[in-house]
Design an enzyme around this catalytic site. Structure first.
Site, PDB file in Angstrom:
ATOM      1  N   HIS A  17       0.860  -1.206   0.000  1.00  0.00           N
ATOM      2  CA  HIS A  17       0.000   0.000   0.000  1.00  0.00           C
ATOM      3  C   HIS A  17       0.885   1.240   0.000  1.00  0.00           C
ATOM      4  CE1 HIS A  17      -3.742   2.242   1.618  1.00  0.00           C
ATOM      5  NE2 HIS A  17      -2.824   3.146   1.318  1.00  0.00           N
ATOM      6  N   HIS A  19       1.349   5.439  -1.789  1.00  0.00           N
ATOM      7  CA  HIS A  19       0.935   6.556  -2.643  1.00  0.00           C
ATOM      8  C   HIS A  19       2.180   7.128  -3.305  1.00  0.00           C
ATOM      9  CE1 HIS A  19      -3.107   6.672  -0.790  1.00  0.00           C
ATOM     10  NE2 HIS A  19      -2.440   6.243   0.275  1.00  0.00           N
ATOM     11  N   LEU A  20       2.258   7.004  -4.620  1.00  0.00           N
ATOM     12  CA  LEU A  20       3.437   7.500  -5.337  1.00  0.00           C
ATOM     13  C   LEU A  20       3.202   8.865  -5.966  1.00  0.00           C
ATOM     14  CD1 LEU A  20       4.752   4.233  -7.081  1.00  0.00           C
ATOM     15  CD2 LEU A  20       5.564   5.290  -4.957  1.00  0.00           C
ATOM     16  N   LYS A 103      -9.730  -0.514  -5.369  1.00  0.00           N
ATOM     17  CA  LYS A 103      -9.727   0.162  -4.082  1.00  0.00           C
ATOM     18  C   LYS A 103     -11.085   0.789  -3.786  1.00  0.00           C
ATOM     19  CE  LYS A 103      -8.025   2.208  -0.428  1.00  0.00           C
ATOM     20  NZ  LYS A 103      -6.750   2.351   0.264  1.00  0.00           N
ATOM     21  N   HIS A 140     -10.469   1.045   2.328  1.00  0.00           N
ATOM     22  CA  HIS A 140     -10.214   2.076   3.341  1.00  0.00           C
ATOM     23  C   HIS A 140     -11.385   1.978   4.318  1.00  0.00           C
ATOM     24  CE1 HIS A 140      -8.565   5.958   4.857  1.00  0.00           C
ATOM     25  NE2 HIS A 140      -9.756   5.943   5.434  1.00  0.00           N
ATOM     26  N   HIS A 178      -4.386  -0.602   6.155  1.00  0.00           N
ATOM     27  CA  HIS A 178      -3.862   0.208   7.257  1.00  0.00           C
ATOM     28  C   HIS A 178      -4.735   0.134   8.507  1.00  0.00           C
ATOM     29  CE1 HIS A 178      -6.669   2.915   5.331  1.00  0.00           C
ATOM     30  NE2 HIS A 178      -5.818   3.314   4.414  1.00  0.00           N
ATOM     31  N   LEU A 223      -4.627   9.316   8.009  1.00  0.00           N
ATOM     32  CA  LEU A 223      -5.910   8.636   8.151  1.00  0.00           C
ATOM     33  C   LEU A 223      -5.768   7.174   7.747  1.00  0.00           C
ATOM     34  CD1 LEU A 223      -8.302  11.413   6.817  1.00  0.00           C
ATOM     35  CD2 LEU A 223      -8.175  10.521   9.161  1.00  0.00           C
ATOM     36  N   ASP A 251       1.489   2.699   3.513  1.00  0.00           N
ATOM     37  CA  ASP A 251       0.632   3.868   3.347  1.00  0.00           C
ATOM     38  C   ASP A 251       1.458   5.147   3.299  1.00  0.00           C
ATOM     39  OD1 ASP A 251      -1.682   5.305   2.909  1.00  0.00           O
ATOM     40  OD2 ASP A 251      -2.269   5.360   5.015  1.00  0.00           O
TER      41      ASP A 251
HETATM   42  C1  NCD Z   1      -3.564   9.192   2.064  1.00  0.00           C
HETATM   43  C2  NCD Z   1      -3.156  10.208   1.003  1.00  0.00           C
HETATM   44  O1  NCD Z   1      -2.614  11.264   1.356  1.00  0.00           O
HETATM   45  O2  NCD Z   1      -3.335   9.934  -0.183  1.00  0.00           O
HETATM   46  N1  NCD Z   1      -3.515   9.818   3.353  1.00  0.00           N
HETATM   47  C3  NCD Z   1      -3.404   9.209   4.545  1.00  0.00           C
HETATM   48  O3  NCD Z   1      -3.497   9.881   5.566  1.00  0.00           O
HETATM   49  N2  NCD Z   1      -3.180   7.909   4.637  1.00  0.00           N
HETATM   50  C4  NCD Z   1      -4.912   8.620   1.768  1.00  0.00           C
HETATM   51  C5  NCD Z   1      -5.230   7.374   2.560  1.00  0.00           C
HETATM   52  O4  NCD Z   1      -4.637   6.318   2.345  1.00  0.00           O
HETATM   53  O5  NCD Z   1      -6.099   7.428   3.450  1.00  0.00           O
HETATM   54 ZN    ZN Z   2      -3.290   5.113   1.753  1.00  0.00          ZN
END
Ligand code: NCD
Ligand code: ZN
Length: 348
Positions: A17, A19-20, A103, A140, A178, A223, A251
């Site tokens: 998991h 975010h790139l 997702k 999520h 997460h 989150l 995450d």
């Molecule tokens: C993530 C994001 O910034 O894209 N933020 C986070 O707090 N984890 C989104 C997510 O996975 O909830």
């Molecule tokens: Zn995430």
């Protein structure tokens, strides 16, 4: 593995998991993930979100183009579900390998979820198709009901949405992403082997005090939000238990320092640069270094039905200094553990 071990060599791990992002920041952050992991499940919550095969395929190309020379990192792509996702599009993209999972963001649950699903009943046909073709649903798990306290949103989601979903579609493969609560750990343990969970380094390392005691600390805000200590302890136990149902998902969610340090700072912790160093410290403290390889490198591939990575990585006991900020191709980002010295380092 003895406690005094100074080196730990494990099968090359994956991040299930991450975010790139996109554009200039993508090129700034992807090398950190590629250095630590063989593969990663890439989140689709871009702006606009990745809601069809063509968009996901094009995003994959941009990731490949942003990789450092010689990197053999493999992005595993995901589709962003909306109220109007077409089951045929989902099945087509899964069959041809465009993405490996879809997702579910409840609408407005987190960063980039405005186009998410407003009611899970709206995607019933998609979920039935996914169950039939063995395609994992990544969830999520937070309700968005304004009446529910933010610290209770995960537990209430289990009751209202996730438990009924797993009951109604017992064949569906689900990753509860997460997880942050004891309730989530217990729920996953109560399900069959088609339900698993990822755990982030921050939810193993910090409780909500880290965010709120002695001043508000925006870089500890993500989150689902970090919870009470009792929940952190339940997560540590789950991660270190050796159960195949829990695996690594950072995450890592980079945001510019200026967008975090603001009156309405955004959610997300950038942990990619030192993710393994952070996780291994937890396993070390728990006396569970022998369980780290399963969590980081074996359980995820087994759940997704993929081979484990070739090759290994080695972590060594020793000082690992985390910088105060990282320049991600022109954007200053504060990493998790900024300014701290960790007790393990990843060898090149
Ligand atoms: C993530 C994001 O910034 O894209 N933020 C986070 O707090 N984890 C989104 C997510 O996975 O909830
Ligand atoms: Zn995430």
């Amino acid at each position: 593995m003895t406690e005094a071990a100074t080196r730990l060599t494990i099968r090359r791990p994956d991040d299930w998991h991450v975010h790139l992002r996109d554009g200039a920041v993508l090129a700034g952050v992807v090398p950190f993930t590629a250095r630590q992991f063989g593969r990663a499940i890439v989140m689709p919550n871009l702006s606009p979100p990745m809601t069809d095969c063509a968009g996901v395929a094009a995003y994959r190309q941009r990731i490949m183009a942003a990789l450092p020379e010689g990197s053999d990192f493999t992005p595993l792509m995901t589709l962003y579900l909306t109220d109007s996702t077409d089951p045929d599009e989902v099945a087509r993209g899964f069959a041809d390998g465009t993405f490996v999972a879809a997702k579910l963001y409840p609408a407005h649950a987190t960063t980039g979820s405005a186009h998410g699903v407003t009611d899970i009943a709206n995607i019933r046909a998609v979920l039935e198709r996914m169950a039939a073709i063995g395609m994992p649903l990544l969830v999520h798990g937070e309700v968005t009901d304004a009446h529910v306290d933010i610290f209770d949103r995960e537990a209430v989601f289990i009751e209202r949405t996730l438990a009924p979903l797993v009951r109604d579609l017992p064949e569906l493969k689900v990753v509860f992403e997460h997880v942050t609560t004891r309730e989530a750990v217990q729920f996953v343990e109560s399900c069959g082997s088609n339900v698993a969970a990822t755990i982030t380094p921050q939810h193993l390392q910090i409780n909500r005090n880290a965010m709120l005691v002695g001043g508000i600390r925006p870089h500890m805000y993500c989150l689902p939000v970090a919870k009470r200590e009792v929940h952190r302890l339940a997560l540590r136990q789950a991660a270190c238990s050796g159960s195949a149902r829990f695996f690594l998902g950072t995450d890592s969610a980079p945001h510019a320092q200026s967008l975090k340090e603001a009156a309405c700072g955004c959610a997300g912790i950038f942990n990619a640069p030192f993710a393994l160093e952070s996780y291994v410290q937890v396993f070390d403290e728990e006396g569970a270094l022998d369980k780290f390889e399963g969590f980081a490198s074996l359980n995820g591939p087994a759940f997704y039905g993929l081979p484990v990575n070739p090759g290994t990585v080695t972590l060594e006991r020793g000082e690992c200094r985390v910088p105060e900020t990282i320049d991600a191709n022109g954007t200053a980002i504060v990493p998790f553990h900024a300014g701290e010295v960790l007790g393990w380092r990843l060898l090149a």
